[in-house]
Design an enzyme around this catalytic site. Sequence first.
Site, short mmCIF file in Angstrom:
data_model
loop_
_atom_site.label_atom_id
_atom_site.label_comp_id
_atom_site.label_asym_id
_atom_site.label_seq_id
_atom_site.Cartn_x
_atom_site.Cartn_y
_atom_site.Cartn_z
CB CYS A 7 -1.05 -0.09 1.42
SG CYS A 7 -1.42 -1.86 1.15
N GLY A 36 -1.25 0.78 -4.78
CA GLY A 36 -2.79 1.24 -4.59
C GLY A 36 -3.85 0.63 -4.82
CG ASN A 110 2.93 -0.20 2.65
OD1 ASN A 110 4.47 0.25 2.58
ND2 ASN A 110 3.40 -1.26 1.90
N GLY A 111 1.79 -3.30 4.84
CA GLY A 111 2.97 -4.29 5.03
C GLY A 111 1.89 -5.31 5.62
CE1 TYR A 248 4.69 -4.49 -12.01
CE2 TYR A 248 3.88 -4.39 -9.73
CZ TYR A 248 3.28 -4.15 -10.95
OH TYR A 248 1.96 -4.18 -10.68
P1 AMP Z 1 1.94 -12.83 -14.07
O1 AMP Z 1 0.70 -13.19 -15.66
O2 AMP Z 1 1.02 -13.44 -13.58
O3 AMP Z 1 3.42 -13.53 -14.33
O4 AMP Z 1 1.91 -11.51 -14.24
C1 AMP Z 1 3.95 -10.50 -14.76
C2 AMP Z 1 3.60 -9.63 -14.75
O5 AMP Z 1 2.66 -8.81 -13.44
C3 AMP Z 1 4.27 -8.79 -15.29
O6 AMP Z 1 4.13 -7.58 -16.13
C4 AMP Z 1 5.09 -7.58 -14.05
O7 AMP Z 1 5.46 -6.80 -14.39
C5 AMP Z 1 4.02 -7.45 -13.18
N1 AMP Z 1 3.64 -8.00 -11.79
C6 AMP Z 1 5.20 -8.28 -10.86
N2 AMP Z 1 4.42 -8.19 -9.79
C7 AMP Z 1 3.40 -8.07 -9.17
C8 AMP Z 1 2.24 -7.49 -8.33
N3 AMP Z 1 2.68 -7.53 -7.24
N4 AMP Z 1 1.14 -7.07 -8.74
C9 AMP Z 1 0.24 -6.63 -9.84
N5 AMP Z 1 1.31 -7.15 -10.83
C10 AMP Z 1 2.89 -7.28 -11.00
#
Ligand code: AMP
Length: 463
Positions: A7, A36, A110-111, A248
């Site tokens: 968050c 978030g 946040n956490g 990310y």
């Molecule tokens: P996936 O389709 O599940 O492999 O999701 C990978 C994609 O989600 C990549 O484009 C990442 O940049 C993105 N991503 C990585 N971590 C997160 C996260 N915590 N929440 C949302 N998107 C994410």
Amino acid sequence: MPIKEACGLLGIYSSQPDESIARTVYYGLFALQHRGQESAGIAVSDTRSIKYHKGIGLVSEIFSEEDLEDLKGKMAIGHVRYSTTGSNCLSNAQPLVVKYHSGELAIAHNGNLVNAYELRNDLEENGAMFHTTTDSEVIAALIARSRKSLIEAVIECMEKIRGAYSLLLMSKDKLIAIRDSNGFRPLCIGSYNGSYVVASENVAFDTIGAEFLRDIEPGEIVVFDENGISSHKVITSRKSLCVFEFVYFARPDSVIDKVSVYQTRWKAGAILAREHPVDADLVVAVPDSGNVAAIGFSDTSHIPMGMGLIKNRYIGRTFIQPSQRIRNLGVRLKLNPLKDLINGKRIVLVDDSIVRGTTMGQIVKMLKDSGAKQVHVRISSPPITHSCYFGIDTSTRRELIASCHDVESIRKLLDADSLGYLSIDGLIESIDMKEKDLCIACFTGEYPMQIPREGRKYLFEKR
Ligand code: AMP
């Protein structure tokens, strides 16, 4: 369930009553929206009482002109939420406002705690009533039930809770900012017009015209009140800043604990180009998550970069879609390949991470359908093999494609011509920080503290 992210927090302690304090928090939350998108809220204190407004959705959807007009005061805290414990419903939106012996208390977290379940059981056995299904309410209850002074209650609470917490607390006359002793999540202090601001990321300061002062230290409690600013350092342990903030979460224009997120991502892309070189015609980023690493890859490999994928800027996250079928459609809604640029080329496709593998598989197919001769996937972080218990909702290990497949099987599943992940050493090298100061458990399974059983996001709903 999809994985989700931590968050965002923003707090202001103004030297004077400030008619537009809620509006300033609103703009600051806007800058933190990437942390978030499920719900948001702002609580304001005029030194007599606390008022708040919160709702489900994006910051821009929740607050009307009248809502902001109504929130006047001397202090304010705001929150944007992506859930890691507890579902997405209005009662779980933050700030939470509770009563304690000297009035009201607003709290934004946040956490994610790792011992919330046990603590909540104890509290309930001692008569506490809970109104939400979040771990944040456990923190609020521990502080609110104490008969001690607010600072002593906070210290007592910190001795009991384990896990990740960057916190903002607001009583009628104090704003308190806390970072857990591992420093899992970022938190920093700025100033503007004689006021203090606290935020998850310093980009929020740029947006509201504040100046960065310093990061809050792991284990530090910073109090803002009529006497100015004071700091208490109570608990120390090994620092373990979440590496995924660099990979990310955080915005590329943020600086966390003195390390530039942009530089880190560029370097990760550059090292990736050295670790997994490839003969190709064009580097294409998965926007926006792969943008900076793709620049680093292109600059280092001297393979030109082009915008082979165009992102619809009005789309939310594919992640919030409930079913796999709609999620699949989600990638198409979000990204469109630029056929003329891609046709006949050998493409290096760069993204920051593969989680479940849904997104990448579809993008590879899109590029091939658009005439790409070859698609070489390059990922600027190592394979994610373990769930996070400190603020990323990865739910279960089973969902992580790299927990049960090696790189070659993932390549086959993605139908890519080659697949290269950044090594753990490469990732550490890209972040100008000591390895011992980072939590890299999602890549290694070596958690900085004991973790609970898996799949406990909805643990309080199930009771
Ligand atoms: P996936 O389709 O599940 O492999 O999701 C990978 C994609 O989600 C990549 O484009 C990442 O940049 C993105 N991503 C990585 N971590 C997160 C996260 N915590 N929440 C949302 N998107 C994410």
